[in-house]
Design a protein around this motif. Structure first.
Motif, PDB file in Angstrom:
ATOM      1  N   ARG A  11      95.923  20.568  62.931  1.00 17.48           N
ATOM      2  CA  ARG A  11      97.209  20.957  62.438  1.00 17.48           C
ATOM      3  C   ARG A  11      97.550  20.577  61.032  1.00 17.48           C
ATOM      4  NH1 ARG A  11     101.056  22.160  65.478  1.00 17.48           N
ATOM      5  NH2 ARG A  11     102.608  20.501  64.839  1.00 17.48           N
ATOM      6  N   ASP A  12      98.295  19.183  61.975  1.00 12.97           N
ATOM      7  CA  ASP A  12      98.758  18.378  61.070  1.00 12.97           C
ATOM      8  C   ASP A  12      97.728  17.635  59.892  1.00 12.97           C
ATOM      9  OD1 ASP A  12     100.859  19.056  61.589  1.00 12.97           O
ATOM     10  OD2 ASP A  12     101.558  17.206  63.318  1.00 12.97           O
ATOM     11  N   PHE A  13      96.662  17.518  60.617  1.00 19.38           N
ATOM     12  CA  PHE A  13      95.763  16.563  59.414  1.00 19.38           C
ATOM     13  C   PHE A  13      95.057  17.381  58.427  1.00 19.38           C
ATOM     14  CE2 PHE A  13      90.830  16.510  58.987  1.00 19.38           C
ATOM     15  CZ  PHE A  13      91.025  15.148  58.585  1.00 19.38           C
ATOM     16  N   TRP A  14      95.164  19.104  58.835  1.00 17.58           N
ATOM     17  CA  TRP A  14      94.383  20.117  57.607  1.00 17.58           C
ATOM     18  C   TRP A  14      95.784  19.863  56.478  1.00 17.58           C
ATOM     19  CZ3 TRP A  14      89.927  20.404  56.205  1.00 17.58           C
ATOM     20  CH2 TRP A  14      88.460  19.521  57.053  1.00 17.58           C
ATOM     21  N   GLY A  15      97.110  20.257  57.168  1.00 21.56           N
ATOM     22  CA  GLY A  15      97.817  20.432  56.395  1.00 21.56           C
ATOM     23  C   GLY A  15      98.221  19.435  55.092  1.00 21.56           C
ATOM     24  N   ILE A  16      97.686  18.294  55.743  1.00 19.90           N
ATOM     25  CA  ILE A  16      98.281  16.853  54.584  1.00 19.90           C
ATOM     26  C   ILE A  16      96.929  17.525  53.709  1.00 19.90           C
ATOM     27  CG2 ILE A  16      97.158  14.509  54.387  1.00 19.90           C
ATOM     28  CD1 ILE A  16      97.905  13.666  57.649  1.00 19.90           C
ATOM     29  N   PHE A  17      95.798  17.993  53.663  1.00 19.71           N
ATOM     30  CA  PHE A  17      95.163  19.023  52.681  1.00 19.71           C
ATOM     31  C   PHE A  17      95.518  19.417  51.532  1.00 19.71           C
ATOM     32  CE2 PHE A  17      91.941  15.706  54.867  1.00 19.71           C
ATOM     33  CZ  PHE A  17      92.191  15.007  54.072  1.00 19.71           C
ATOM     34  N   HIS A  18      96.487  20.481  51.593  1.00 16.19           N
ATOM     35  CA  HIS A  18      97.416  21.300  51.549  1.00 16.19           C
ATOM     36  C   HIS A  18      97.445  21.146  50.034  1.00 16.19           C
ATOM     37  CE1 HIS A  18      99.886  24.555  50.645  1.00 16.19           C
ATOM     38  NE2 HIS A  18     100.382  23.934  49.823  1.00 16.19           N
ATOM     39  N   ASP A  19      96.968  22.770  49.395  1.00 16.55           N
ATOM     40  CA  ASP A  19      96.520  22.412  47.826  1.00 16.55           C
ATOM     41  C   ASP A  19      95.522  21.757  47.221  1.00 16.55           C
ATOM     42  OD1 ASP A  19      98.776  24.083  47.593  1.00 16.55           O
ATOM     43  OD2 ASP A  19     100.064  22.118  46.421  1.00 16.55           O
ATOM     44  N   GLY A  20      94.506  20.677  48.408  1.00 20.12           N
ATOM     45  CA  GLY A  20      93.444  20.604  47.555  1.00 20.12           C
ATOM     46  C   GLY A  20      92.717  21.557  47.651  1.00 20.12           C
ATOM     47  N   LYS A  21      91.191  21.241  46.839  1.00 14.61           N
ATOM     48  CA  LYS A  21      90.101  22.091  46.734  1.00 14.61           C
ATOM     49  C   LYS A  21      88.706  21.014  47.388  1.00 14.61           C
ATOM     50  CE  LYS A  21      92.007  24.323  42.448  1.00 14.61           C
ATOM     51  NZ  LYS A  21      92.027  25.001  41.914  1.00 14.61           N
ATOM     52  N   ILE A  22      87.864  22.218  47.938  1.00 16.27           N
ATOM     53  CA  ILE A  22      86.888  21.325  48.362  1.00 16.27           C
ATOM     54  C   ILE A  22      86.069  21.837  46.982  1.00 16.27           C
ATOM     55  CG2 ILE A  22      84.955  21.545  50.044  1.00 16.27           C
ATOM     56  CD1 ILE A  22      86.787  22.950  52.056  1.00 16.27           C
ATOM     57  N   ILE A  23      85.970  20.225  46.836  1.00 19.67           N
ATOM     58  CA  ILE A  23      84.500  20.423  45.707  1.00 19.67           C
ATOM     59  C   ILE A  23      83.128  20.031  45.768  1.00 19.67           C
ATOM     60  CG2 ILE A  23      86.631  20.069  44.160  1.00 19.67           C
ATOM     61  CD1 ILE A  23      85.124  17.214  43.636  1.00 19.67           C
ATOM     62  N   ILE A  37      87.241  16.892  49.196  1.00 15.71           N
ATOM     63  CA  ILE A  37      88.325  17.292  48.350  1.00 15.71           C
ATOM     64  C   ILE A  37      88.870  16.842  47.406  1.00 15.71           C
ATOM     65  CG2 ILE A  37      90.864  18.182  49.766  1.00 15.71           C
ATOM     66  CD1 ILE A  37      89.741  17.923  52.628  1.00 15.71           C
ATOM     67  N   ARG A  38      88.887  17.454  46.410  1.00 12.53           N
ATOM     68  CA  ARG A  38      90.474  16.740  45.486  1.00 12.53           C
ATOM     69  C   ARG A  38      91.385  17.067  45.967  1.00 12.53           C
ATOM     70  NH1 ARG A  38      92.420  18.540  40.634  1.00 12.53           N
ATOM     71  NH2 ARG A  38      91.652  17.219  38.907  1.00 12.53           N
ATOM     72  N   ILE A  39      92.113  16.476  45.532  1.00 13.55           N
ATOM     73  CA  ILE A  39      93.669  16.279  45.773  1.00 13.55           C
ATOM     74  C   ILE A  39      94.269  15.148  45.163  1.00 13.55           C
ATOM     75  CG2 ILE A  39      93.251  15.554  47.686  1.00 13.55           C
ATOM     76  CD1 ILE A  39      95.980  16.966  48.875  1.00 13.55           C
ATOM     77  N   PRO A  40      94.418  15.071  43.513  1.00  9.40           N
ATOM     78  CA  PRO A  40      95.089  14.117  43.300  1.00  9.40           C
ATOM     79  C   PRO A  40      96.823  13.527  43.619  1.00  9.40           C
ATOM     80  CG  PRO A  40      94.172  15.552  41.569  1.00  9.40           C
ATOM     81  CD  PRO A  40      94.017  16.296  43.448  1.00  9.40           C
ATOM     82  N   TYR A  41      96.957  14.459  43.408  1.00  3.41           N
ATOM     83  CA  TYR A  41      98.590  13.786  44.279  1.00  3.41           C
ATOM     84  C   TYR A  41      98.474  13.216  45.774  1.00  3.41           C
ATOM     85  CZ  TYR A  41      99.615  17.197  47.673  1.00  3.41           C
ATOM     86  OH  TYR A  41      99.105  17.812  49.126  1.00  3.41           O
ATOM     87  N   LEU A  42      98.002  13.515  46.206  1.00  2.00           N
ATOM     88  CA  LEU A  42      97.877  12.079  47.832  1.00  2.00           C
ATOM     89  C   LEU A  42      97.254  11.386  47.450  1.00  2.00           C
ATOM     90  CD1 LEU A  42      98.576  12.132  50.595  1.00  2.00           C
ATOM     91  CD2 LEU A  42      96.309  13.756  51.247  1.00  2.00           C
TER      92      LEU A  42
END
Length: 144
Positions: A11-23, A37-42
């Motif tokens: 749960r926490d693992f996938w939550g880390i990628f919140h707002d990330g887009k699978i490209i 997973i594109r997630i520039p802020y992280l």
């Protein structure tokens, strides 16, 4: 820190990628599947250039994405074209992830994460980077 259950870690693992887009999504089912997973802020919380991470699902036996009001697809290239935006894990027993435009379902044995530059990242590093980002975000919000 106490020992976490597999469900809590996932749960926490996938939550880390919140707002990330699978490209991108590549590989074979059954087998290994890589999700970029594109997630520039992280990603900016780690050294080097890049915009995201590559999550490799080991022993992936199923993956599908169902946009709202459409049929589900298990074709990896079609999943990538849909650009699912990860929100949160809905069900850890069968890895159902709510996305901004639909639902992503996966079955796999384990996952590894690397920066899009190739360097492996462990769970603790991901958690720390995520916590640092959201702490800084909260501090900025409180000053506004």
């Amino acid at each position: 820190m106490g020992e976490m259950t597999k469900e809590a870690i996932e749960r926490d693992f996938w939550g880390i990628f919140h707002d990330g887009k699978i490209i991108t999504a590549a590989g074979v089912v059954p087998g290994a599947v890589s999700l970029r997973i594109r997630i520039p802020y992280l990603r900016r919380m780690f050294p080097g250039e890049g915009e995201g991470f590559v999550v490799t699902l080991d022993a992936c036996s199923a993956i599908s994405y169902q946009p709202f009001d459409e049929s589900a697809t298990s074709v990896l290239s079609e999943i990538a074209l849909a650009r699912p935006e990860i929100l949160y894990l809905q069900d850890s027993s069968s890895t159902i992830i709510d996305c901004a435009g639909g639902t992503l379902r996966m079955k796999y044995h384990a996952a590894t994460v690397a920066l899009d530059s190739g360097e492996l990242v462990d769970y603790v590093q991901l958690v720390k980077a995520c916590e640092n980002y959201w702490d800084a975000w909260e501090n900025r919000s409180n000053r506004s």
